[in-house]
Scaffold this active site. Structure first.
Site, short mmCIF file in Angstrom:
data_model
loop_
_atom_site.label_atom_id
_atom_site.label_comp_id
_atom_site.label_asym_id
_atom_site.label_seq_id
_atom_site.Cartn_x
_atom_site.Cartn_y
_atom_site.Cartn_z
N HIS A 148 1.78 2.22 -3.53
CA HIS A 148 0.72 3.03 -4.17
C HIS A 148 0.81 4.48 -3.71
O HIS A 148 0.75 5.41 -4.50
CB HIS A 148 -0.67 2.50 -3.77
CG HIS A 148 -1.11 1.29 -4.51
ND1 HIS A 148 -1.06 1.19 -5.87
CD2 HIS A 148 -1.65 0.12 -4.06
CE1 HIS A 148 -1.55 0.00 -6.24
NE2 HIS A 148 -1.90 -0.66 -5.16
N GLU A 200 0.83 -1.21 0.00
CA GLU A 200 0.00 0.00 0.00
C GLU A 200 0.87 1.26 0.00
O GLU A 200 0.51 2.28 -0.59
CB GLU A 200 -0.96 0.00 1.20
CG GLU A 200 -1.97 -1.15 1.19
CD GLU A 200 -2.76 -1.29 -0.10
OE1 GLU A 200 -2.93 -0.29 -0.82
OE2 GLU A 200 -3.20 -2.42 -0.41
#
Length: 706
Positions: free
Chosen positions: A491, A488
């Site tokens: 991202h 994550e």
């Protein structure tokens, strides 16, 4: 007059309508949603009418006002939608449900605006076209393409029908998501006898007792129970991997693969309706099927995606068959009565036992080495080494939605802030949806500059669902949870380290969907990098570093069951493509028949006849992955190849790693949607991507060549 004045006053006090640096997550409530969204839509409708009246095919008269409209809606709706994901309530749900059709109606009106569409076409056809920057050309081309896909070219009845379909699709995917959440929440298995729950590690017992406590079992403690098992990720996985009680595993597995497939929460008819409407939409836009609509904004084509999936499937199949043989032989050697009849609820359990025996690694015994504070320190140090950034806590600077949420500031090497992000790490099954995700809160933009000089800085949030701290123990993570945080964060980095000032293609905006997983999957590779892992893996009580031989075992275990894990993703990606290409809604074959057909080629143990996994497949029915789940594998090829650039440079050569990291930051992380992803990749790597590094990392090269 009085009521009108008090209404204006109430709207003036509505936190959704304030001018803010960071969203007022702490005070936004369900009661603000209806009046706030309606007032915003009214304002934006006026802005849109003004834009259509005054539009000219120039940047200041077209793109600047358009970006302001798009951004206000994205930011405010983003706040509301985010709260629904992390702080769900029936009041918030019904408020969103009521205003969502109005918001969709406005988006359709904006997407189908002929004056805006014609102005973009005029820019494309003007003699000045060649003088535009690459990012501006990408904005114009994608706005034209998006308008066509939004139905701008449809007239009268066709347009009305298209708009009805869009509204209904939004409503259905919303309902699908709620049903999955409610079905997950509804299932509770109370266990009172210790022998029924034998094998579960201490962390899982602690969590199950804590759940029981929260449900009114006031004497619940980890050692003696009672315990409540749920279908929430951490609880479900701990039973599948560790419960010796086979009938408990079977019960929980069957509950999981039949989630949201019966009674009031049945998603079967919803899935059928979604697929039927997507096909109708595709036909209205002159495409043969919905997969073609999806691919219109991606790097791949249907044929290329299918070709890659088949290449990876055939490279993974023999390895997966061997994985199953290994489990049979191993369980037989342990005198397991089920050895000759292993089923879906046995594979995770016996895989864990085989992993422990083969590599002498116990996921649970590793947890004390991965405490969340240490993991974040190690991750931030890595980001500093690779990308020259400094990350510091900034709690208190921005309001948060829960006391567990942390807030951070990112500075570049000169000490100037470049971005901010929130991190919400722990599972809260009663109000927070499962899984892990990153979303934009604010995008980088010159047009929306706060001071009129420098660009507005990007803000992101990262959300995970890991085990919360228990008592005075910090959150202790599994290796998988460690990979998830790195994923994550990858991202978030692409969103936050963008150098793109054109807001419509800054960060993740405007990047083809099948390329967005590149930085996230790239970051996961660093979990296996010796120096990175050893800097993180410190025992939370003794401070002792993870033993060297354990690191070597982790490395060896990396390709453990790689064939099976690869097939699992290929099953999801293939059934997604099949449902959006040749499945005929309402025909002789059901959605579950399609899944079974795909499973025969992607699962060594056939699916259960009653498997209803599709009723919980949020990615494609409530997320953005419809006819796009293949993107995970597509981007995995890109990310493995990108990481191989660091391997080629020499992972032990810190200068070479820094240099390659700088190049990665200046290309993949900096250019956003302002350049085609294949060109960005080539700029970083010096050539087009190859699947060879992915197969090599997964230990599947030999099978592929054989």
């Amino acid at each position: 007059m009085a009521s009108s004045a008090s209404l204006d006053e109430a709207l003036g006090a509505n936190p959704l309508l304030q001018d803010f640096d960071f969203p007022p997550f702490d005070v936004v409530d369900a009661k603000h949603v209806r009046p706030g969204i309606r007032a915003l839509l009214k304002k934006l409708e006026g802005d849109l009418e003004e834009l259509e009246r005054t539009v000219e095919p120039t940047w200041p008269k077209l793109v600047v006002p358009l970006e302001k409209i798009v951004d206000q809606l994205t930011v405010v709706w983003g706040i509301v939608n985010h709260l629904k994901s992390v702080k769900d309530s029936s009041e918030l749900r019904s408020a969103i449900e009521e205003v969502q059709p109005e918001k969709v109606k406005f988006q359709l009106r904006l997407g189908q605006s002929k004056p805006i569409y014609n102005a973009f076409k005029a820019i494309l056809e003007s003699p000045d076209w060649q003088t535009l920057t690459e990012a501006r050309k990408r904005i114009v081309e994608s706005q034209i393409k998006e308008a066509v896909l939004s139905g701008v070219s449809l007239e009268d009845d066709k347009r009305d029908n298209f708009n009805k379909i869009e509204q209904e699709l939004k409503r259905l995917s919303h309902k699908f998501e709620e049903n999955v959440l409610d079905a997950t929440k509804k299932f509770e298995k109370l266990v009172t006898e210790k022998n029924e729950i034998e094998g579960l590690p201490a962390t899982a017992l602690g969590m199950a007792a804590q759940t029981a406590l929260s449900k009114g079992h006031e004497n619940a403690i980890a050692e003696n129970g009672p315990w409540i098992i749920t279908l929430d990720g951490p609880s479900f996985l701990s039973v599948m991997q560790h419960a010796r009680n086979r009938s408990l595993r079977e019960e929980i597995y069957r509950a999981y693969v039949t989630r949201a497939s019966s009674g009031d929460l049945d998603n079967t008819a919803i899935v059928d309706s979604i697929l039927k409407l997507r096909l109708e939409k595709a036909k209205l836009l002159n495409y043969n099927n919905y997969a073609e609509v999806s691919m219109a904004t991606k790097m791949a084509t249907v044929e290329k995606a299918e070709e890659l999936l088949e290449k990876l499937r055939s490279a993974s199949w023999n390895a997966a068959v061997q994985d199953m043989e290994d489990l049979k032989n191993f369980s037989k050697s342990k005198d397991a009565p089920e050895a000759d009849d292993l089923n879906h609820w046995d594979t995770s359990f016996w895989s864990e036992r085989l992993r422990e025996s083969k590599f002498d690694i116990n996921e649970e015994e590793l947890r004390p080495y991965f405490s969340l504070p240490k993991v974040m320190d190690g991750l931030f140090n890595l980001a500093n080494m690779l990308f020259g950034i400094n990350i510091e806590p900034a709690d208190g600077l921005a309001p948060v939605w829960n006391n567990d949420v942390r807030f951070y500031r990112i500075k570049d090497s000169s000490g100037s802030p470049v971005a901010y992000f929130y991190f919400d790490p722990y599972t809260r099954p009663s109000e927070k949806k499962g899984g892990a995700w990153m979303r934009e809160v604010l995008a980088r933009s010159h047009v929306l500059s706060r001071d009129g000089a420098s660009a507005r800085l990007p803000v992101a949030h990262m959300v995970c669902n890991q085990t919360p701290p228990v008592g005075n123990k910090p959150s202790l993570m599994t290796f998988r949870e460690l990979e998830t945080v790195f994923h994550e964060f990858g991202h978030a980095l692409q969103h936050m380290l963008t150098k793109q000032d054109e807001g419509l293609v800054a960060g993740l905006r405007g990047i083809e969907w099948d390329a967005v997983e590149l930085p996230s999957q790239f970051m996961e590779n660093w979990c296996y990098h010796r120096d990175t892992l050893m800097s993180i893996a410190k025992h939370y009580e003794t401070g002792e570093t993870l033993p060297e031989e354990t690191y070597k075992k982790l490395l060896a275990a990396r390709t453990f069951r790689a064939g099976s894990l690869s097939l699992r993703q290929i099953r999801f990606a293939s059934v997604d493509l099949k449902l959006h290409t040749d499945y005929i809604p309402g025909g002789s074959e059901s959605i579950f028949d399609v899944d079974r057909r795909v499973s025969e080629r992607t699962q060594v143990i056939p699916s259960l006849p009653e498997d209803r996994f599709l009723c919980g497949f949020r990615h494609i029915f409530a997320g953005g992955y419809a006819a796009g789940y293949y993107s995970y594998k597509w981007a995995e090829v890109l990310s493995a190849d990108a990481f191989s650039a660091f391997e080629d440079a020499g992972l032990d050569d810190s200068e070479a790693v820094k240099e390659t990291g700088h190049k990665f930051r200046e290309t993949i992380l900096a250019l956003g949607g302002g350049k085609a992803p294949l060109e960005v990749f080539v700029e970083f790597r010096g050539r087009e991507p190859s699947p060879e590094p992915l197969l090599r990392h997964n230990g599947l090269l030999a099978t592929a060549s054989a």
